[in-house]
Design a protein around this motif. Structure first.
Motif, mmCIF file in Angstrom:
data_model
loop_
_atom_site.group_PDB
_atom_site.id
_atom_site.type_symbol
_atom_site.label_atom_id
_atom_site.label_comp_id
_atom_site.label_asym_id
_atom_site.label_seq_id
_atom_site.Cartn_x
_atom_site.Cartn_y
_atom_site.Cartn_z
ATOM 1 N N ALA A 183 39.108 41.034 52.353
ATOM 2 C CA ALA A 183 39.026 40.001 53.377
ATOM 3 C C ALA A 183 38.210 38.805 52.887
ATOM 4 N N PHE A 184 38.530 37.632 53.420
ATOM 5 C CA PHE A 184 37.797 36.375 53.222
ATOM 6 C C PHE A 184 38.027 35.710 51.863
ATOM 7 N N VAL A 185 38.559 36.444 50.892
ATOM 8 C CA VAL A 185 38.718 35.907 49.537
ATOM 9 C C VAL A 185 40.179 35.973 49.117
ATOM 10 N N GLY A 186 40.515 35.238 48.058
ATOM 11 C CA GLY A 186 41.846 35.306 47.481
ATOM 12 C C GLY A 186 41.828 36.102 46.187
ATOM 13 N N GLY A 187 42.960 36.117 45.520
ATOM 14 C CA GLY A 187 43.076 36.907 44.306
ATOM 15 C C GLY A 187 42.350 36.334 43.102
ATOM 16 N N ALA A 188 41.944 35.057 43.148
ATOM 17 C CA ALA A 188 41.339 34.415 41.978
ATOM 18 C C ALA A 188 40.063 35.117 41.516
ATOM 19 N N GLY A 189 39.372 35.784 42.437
ATOM 20 C CA GLY A 189 38.145 36.470 42.051
ATOM 21 C C GLY A 189 38.363 37.593 41.061
ATOM 22 N N TRP A 190 39.597 38.057 40.946
ATOM 23 C CA TRP A 190 39.921 39.122 39.993
ATOM 24 C C TRP A 190 40.038 38.597 38.552
ATOM 25 N N ARG A 191 39.922 37.297 38.334
ATOM 26 C CA ARG A 191 40.226 36.728 37.014
ATOM 27 C C ARG A 191 39.480 37.408 35.862
ATOM 28 N N PRO A 192 38.167 37.656 35.949
ATOM 29 C CA PRO A 192 37.490 38.308 34.817
ATOM 30 C C PRO A 192 38.043 39.710 34.529
ATOM 31 N N VAL A 193 38.409 40.455 35.583
ATOM 32 C CA VAL A 193 38.999 41.783 35.395
ATOM 33 C C VAL A 193 40.397 41.649 34.805
ATOM 34 N N SER A 203 26.347 43.740 44.194
ATOM 35 C CA SER A 203 26.662 43.291 45.541
ATOM 36 C C SER A 203 28.099 43.666 45.882
ATOM 37 N N HIS A 204 28.553 43.234 47.049
ATOM 38 C CA HIS A 204 29.941 43.472 47.446
ATOM 39 C C HIS A 204 30.909 42.807 46.470
ATOM 40 N N SER A 205 30.457 41.789 45.770
ATOM 41 C CA SER A 205 31.293 41.093 44.776
ATOM 42 C C SER A 205 31.234 41.752 43.407
ATOM 43 N N VAL A 206 31.061 43.058 43.373
ATOM 44 C CA VAL A 206 30.934 43.799 42.115
ATOM 45 C C VAL A 206 32.138 43.575 41.202
ATOM 46 N N TYR A 207 33.313 43.342 41.773
ATOM 47 C CA TYR A 207 34.502 43.129 40.945
ATOM 48 C C TYR A 207 34.403 41.836 40.146
ATOM 49 N N GLN A 208 33.544 40.905 40.606
ATOM 50 C CA GLN A 208 33.321 39.658 39.880
ATOM 51 C C GLN A 208 32.077 39.727 39.004
ATOM 52 N N SER A 209 31.035 40.374 39.497
ATOM 53 C CA SER A 209 29.761 40.383 38.772
ATOM 54 C C SER A 209 29.708 41.437 37.663
ATOM 55 N N VAL A 224 34.338 47.378 36.020
ATOM 56 C CA VAL A 224 35.516 47.540 36.865
ATOM 57 C C VAL A 224 36.753 47.783 36.006
ATOM 58 N N ALA A 225 36.935 46.989 34.967
ATOM 59 C CA ALA A 225 38.083 47.162 34.077
ATOM 60 C C ALA A 225 38.050 48.540 33.415
ATOM 61 N N LYS A 226 36.877 48.993 33.031
ATOM 62 C CA LYS A 226 36.751 50.309 32.408
ATOM 63 C C LYS A 226 37.204 51.411 33.354
ATOM 64 N N LEU A 227 36.813 51.321 34.623
ATOM 65 C CA LEU A 227 37.211 52.340 35.592
ATOM 66 C C LEU A 227 38.721 52.312 35.822
ATOM 67 N N ILE A 228 39.293 51.113 35.905
ATOM 68 C CA ILE A 228 40.741 50.986 36.090
ATOM 69 C C ILE A 228 41.480 51.579 34.889
ATOM 70 N N GLU A 229 40.975 51.336 33.706
ATOM 71 C CA GLU A 229 41.622 51.872 32.514
ATOM 72 C C GLU A 229 41.505 53.399 32.461
ATOM 73 N N GLN A 230 40.407 53.943 32.964
ATOM 74 C CA GLN A 230 40.298 55.401 33.060
ATOM 75 C C GLN A 230 41.393 55.952 33.963
ATOM 76 N N ALA A 231 41.625 55.259 35.069
ATOM 77 C CA ALA A 231 42.695 55.681 35.976
ATOM 78 C C ALA A 231 44.054 55.593 35.280
ATOM 79 N N ALA A 232 44.288 54.501 34.575
ATOM 80 C CA ALA A 232 45.566 54.305 33.896
ATOM 81 C C ALA A 232 45.816 55.371 32.827
ATOM 82 N N GLN A 233 44.744 55.830 32.200
ATOM 83 C CA GLN A 233 44.871 56.822 31.128
ATOM 84 C C GLN A 233 44.990 58.253 31.637
#
Length: 253
Positions: free
Chosen positions: A37-47, A229-235, A240-249
């Motif tokens: 909520a409140f944000v768009g997809g651009a915050g995912w850019r670093p991930v 913070s709640h913006s952990v996906y940005q900070s 975050v990418a490491k956890l996603i890659e664990q899921a993918a693997q």
């Protein structure tokens, strides 16, 4: 000679089985990222940058935040476009979206980033009362849309981001229909599919204790990020990418 033929046949069988197992062990290549909520997809850019650098096919959902059903429909549209199995990732309210959209047969695993993993009969609003957060109340418009007061955005939503970045995001919010926070999910996908969960230990929007409850209940592979913070996906995009890659693997079709 007969023994040699049998040995050869067994060897071929084992090699074939080994090759099949190796094929099954290939990581899922398609990652779909769902914002909250409140944000768009651009915050995912670093991930996004990290995952694409590592060879993954990454697509962002830009859900309208006008209703839960429309947000789920926007996510399903992107899943449909993928050419194979999908890891579905949600931040915050995006967790509710992936719990519904994740029932799609293409989705093999779910990743919750400081996100709601609701059960049937629960809502974000009701769980927020059981596990109160420490944020200021949202602002509600006359037509029922919520935003965060700009003066509180940095402290409540993005305390570990630079002040200038938080200030920009505070004035670029996507108003979110309050009704999405009372959506019910009869058959949450985390009950039947493997999940991974990141707890933001300094989250003020969702109580970290509520995040832990979600993760333990879903039997997620859980990690906790100190000071996030709640913006952990940005900070903390690398974590975050490491956890996603664990899921993918590990979330195999």
């Amino acid at each position: 000679m007969k023994l040699n033929k049998v040995t050869l046949a067994v060897g071929i069988l084992l090699a074939t089985a080994g090759g099949a197992a190796q094929a099954q062990a290939q990581p899922v290549q398609n990652i779909v990222l769902v914002h909250g909520a409140f944000v768009g997809g651009a915050g995912w850019r670093p991930v996004y940058d990290q995952l694409t650098h590592d060879g993954y096919n990454v697509t962002l959902v830009q859900e309208p935040l006008t209703s839960f059903s429309q947000d789920v429909a926007a996510t399903r549209r992107v899943i449909e476009q993928q050419n194979g199995p999908v890891i579905l990732v949600g931040h915050s309210y995006g967790g509710a979206i992936i719990s519904e959209a994740g029932n799609d047969s293409k989705v093999t695993g779910l990743v919750y980033i400081a996100a709601h993993a609701l059960d049937n009969g629960e809502t974000e609003a009701s769980n927020g009362k059981k596990y109160p957060n420490s944020a200021h109340p949202f602002i509600k418009s006359g037509d029922g849309y919520l935003t965060i007061a700009p003066e509180y955005y940095h402290s409540d939503f993005a305390a570990d981001l630079p002040a200038a970045q938080a200030d920009f995001e505070a004035h670029a919010q996507m108003p979110t229909n309050a009704a999405v926070f009372t959506a019910n999910i009869p058959h949450p996908a985390w009950k039947s599919k493997p999940s991974w969960y990141m707890v933001a230990k300094a989250d003020k929007i969702i109580s970290p204790d509520l995040e832990r409850m979600y993760a333990r209940r879903a039997r997620s592979h859980m990690v906790e990020i100190a000071g996030a913070s709640h913006s952990v996906y940005q900070s903390h995009p690398d974590d975050v990418a490491k956890l996603i890659e664990q899921a993918a693997q590990n979330a195999q079709p």
